[in-house]
Design a protein around this motif. Sequence first.
Motif, PDB file in Angstrom:
ATOM      1  N   TYR A 134       0.838  -1.189   0.000  1.00  0.00           N
ATOM      2  CA  TYR A 134       0.000   0.000   0.000  1.00  0.00           C
ATOM      3  C   TYR A 134       0.877   1.243   0.000  1.00  0.00           C
ATOM      4  N   CYS A 178      -4.818   5.419   1.986  1.00  0.00           N
ATOM      5  CA  CYS A 178      -3.958   4.297   1.627  1.00  0.00           C
ATOM      6  C   CYS A 178      -4.586   3.537   0.474  1.00  0.00           C
ATOM      7  N   ASP A 197       1.544  -3.526   4.523  1.00  0.00           N
ATOM      8  CA  ASP A 197       0.125  -3.818   4.651  1.00  0.00           C
ATOM      9  C   ASP A 197      -0.628  -2.522   4.908  1.00  0.00           C
ATOM     10  N   GLN A 198      -1.946  -2.610   4.816  1.00  0.00           N
ATOM     11  CA  GLN A 198      -2.769  -1.412   4.921  1.00  0.00           C
ATOM     12  C   GLN A 198      -2.728  -0.806   6.321  1.00  0.00           C
ATOM     13  N   CYS A 225       0.336   1.247   6.725  1.00  0.00           N
ATOM     14  CA  CYS A 225       0.184   2.478   5.944  1.00  0.00           C
ATOM     15  C   CYS A 225      -0.710   3.476   6.676  1.00  0.00           C
ATOM     16  N   GLN A 226      -1.824   2.996   7.222  1.00  0.00           N
ATOM     17  CA  GLN A 226      -2.793   3.891   7.853  1.00  0.00           C
ATOM     18  C   GLN A 226      -2.233   4.555   9.108  1.00  0.00           C
TER      19      GLN A 226
END
Length: 893
Positions: A478, A489, A499-500, A503-504
């Motif tokens: 991501y 993202c 992974d998401q 990213c978040q």
Amino acid sequence: FFFSACVFCTHPKEVKKRSMWKHAAFFLLVALAAYCSAQDDCSQYLTCAECLGLNSTTGEFGKRPYCGWCHANIVFQNGTTGARCGDIRQQWKCPAVFDTYQCTTGWVCDFGTGTCHLASPGEGFPDNATCAQHCFPTPDTYICNTTTYQCQKCKQGDPNCSDQKSACSNCQAPQGEFKCDRSNTTNPQCLFCAPGSSTGCSDFKTACSNCTHPHPPPPPPTPTPPPPPHDNYTCNVQTLVCEKATTGQPIQACTAQCSNSTPEVDLGNWRGIMVQQGFTFGEWDFTFNQSMVTIMDNTGAISHGRVTVHGSLQIKFLDGPNAGKVWSGVRTELRYGPETLSIGLAFGPLDGPAPNTFEDALTTSTDFAFVLSSCLNYRSQCQFNNITALAELMARRSINYAPAPVSRVQTDDPCNSFLDCKTCVSAHASIQCGWCMGGDIVYNGTGDTGYKCGGFVQGQPMPFTCVKDFRTETCTGYSCNYTTPTPQCQFDENGQYSDQSTCQQSCKPTTMAKCNLQTKQCEPCQQGQPNCTQTKDECDQSCNVQHQKCNTTTKQCTNCDPASDPDCTQTSGDCSRTCSQTSLGVCNPLKGQCVPCQPSQHGCVSHCNDTCTQQKNFVCDNTTLTCKMGQGNMTLQQCADACQNTTAPQYGCVWNSSQPQCVLNAGKLSKEDCLDFCKAPDYAKCNVTTGTCNPCTPGTDPGCEYTQAYCNASCRASHALGTYRGIEISHGYKRGEWDFTFHGDQKVSFYRHDDKMLYQAVFALTGPSTGDGAPITFTLEKVPDGAGPIPNAQVGQKLAGLYLTQQSEDTVYSFLYLSVNLPGATTAVTTFDAGMSALEFVLVGCESSSPANDAKQCDFSSATVPEVPTLRRQQLDPVRPRHNLYQPWYKQV
């Protein structure tokens, strides 16, 4: 055939198929692929040097077939972790730096100081900046030993430890109650009453003295054995390591004088000025890490040195005009200020002996003495970040001091031809490739190439490093799209994050907010303000929701309102997850087991059972006829039997109220003895404006921390007259020495010595009251013609704030801590924390009342800033001593 094929791990689709063996070959190749994918020739190597096959003798790069070293454990597709030495033929990802030809030196965090320093080869983050994002000071942690009810400091990594207040604020021996259980008439038992129980419960002696069959007389106390002889140590002058010897010193004394690393107290950034006779003007900076120091002198020149301790602190210069020479020195603490710790650091002549004391170095022009300041770890507003670039310089220089590796001709990496992740990690003839998700592939000799795919040819690694997240499997990830109104993202084949969720954590606006407990609404705030610790999103998720607190006895959550209940700090979801896991308890001294309790009860601490044992450490205090824990070798029952005197006095001092009282039958003292000592001490706090002690009430009056007697001995009025030299420490400070002269006609003249752009003001010791110091107000009557170091200053403006003067521990110096508002501000600075966002200085002057200054240990007369009603700039230089103030320091003598 099977094993010979696996030596090369040829992919099944590349094995030539023959029609007559089509079906047999298919199944054989499937088995071959499974075997090859599971083949692992690398995880057996536990160090970076072994993994890469480095030759420490010749300095050649690593040539270990198929192996690469990850600065963290590799992660397989199924989520399990593996070793740090990974086989390129397997499918995994390395979430950190990945090395194939040399063990790169990364950065690791010292959680004691919250600073990053160079790691061992093959360890750590790729650079200081990345390390700093994850590096924060970790305060000492503690646990309450519920056997002795002593607050014990934990070692790094000990389980169930917390900050001292949380762990030990209630680490007090419980005022336990007991009862006699006579349900078994032939064998009555003395039981510990659970907290909150009252029926049939009383103190141990009353409840249990007749609960069992008569006890035999207690045995006499075991005499205390003599302490065992301590081991002796001497310093190995070659390795600077303390070694056991038949004669010598205890280990603590030896290590204080013998070490091949920087003393822990000196680690970090230090800024200050030179102070010995014939000093040169300007700021000096010292940045110490575990084994090196970077020094920026008053001219801005940078040099590096290795730090050891052999009798004295020693710095061996590694570069610059003094390369190869040694400074030997001494260190002394001078003063703890509101934001900083100041020390004296003195060195003898280059390649000469250290001075006997810091004060001895002040009276000679052949020694070098400095007054340096460093930010206190617990004062978060003070940051000397402007000199952290020195640490980066030190990193580059210290790497260069290692033996230079043998050069190697760079071979083109065929994996560079694969420009997308999916193609890169697929199978290829004779090569194995991986994708560097966290950055670009870096090769020896070529540096950053812009390629993200790199690998091995016929099992031999190409000499590359991936700074983050090297993968031999799918590289889906991501990336944060900052072009949208709200950062989002998004899925990306060449992602920035694995992974998401990762990213978040970063892909969000940094708007900060705090919850208004009355309105249950989130209000904007600035990071660093009190209680401003959440982003707007985090605040919105928790502000207007039901809060609960845990009943630690029943392990049930009950509703509460944080606006009226200071203990109401958890949402209902947080409480339900943690309440059932609470480990609060009070130690039952009879059983050696803990029972649930409420935090307000004496002795109620977390992880009680970790340290609760049956207590056999009571002793009778024959003066008060009470059993004391932790000083004897009897059980509570044995102590209670031995500790009896029917003729003992009957009064005791009860401290349950703010004013202690003598209560009948509450102790073992006569009424007269009880009245003599049963008194609360008087408390007072120092008024630094008048130098007098004012009575105060501890707990309700901020700053009321000391007894009247201590205050009377230490309180002195702050004064501001004479010349002071020092540094600016407020946010955004500019490096350089500042000089202030407070004149007898209530005027102060000051400038930064580098540019001598004069400021002059009328000062008055008046202004808003402050809790940290005495008020002071500058009314500017002269400012530089051009843009000076204090921006936007104009004649007539008022700079209002506070100041504090304190004598140094050696009585030679007077420290002046000064903080005022910026020009144009409408409110005065009232705390030194707030002053960090305005103008704040740490200054040092000569203590006029000190007998030491009769010997001219401190003479700052050459730094006097004259009072100049009207004076051209070229006339501003103060009278200088004969030597050139700006010539290099090492040419003075």
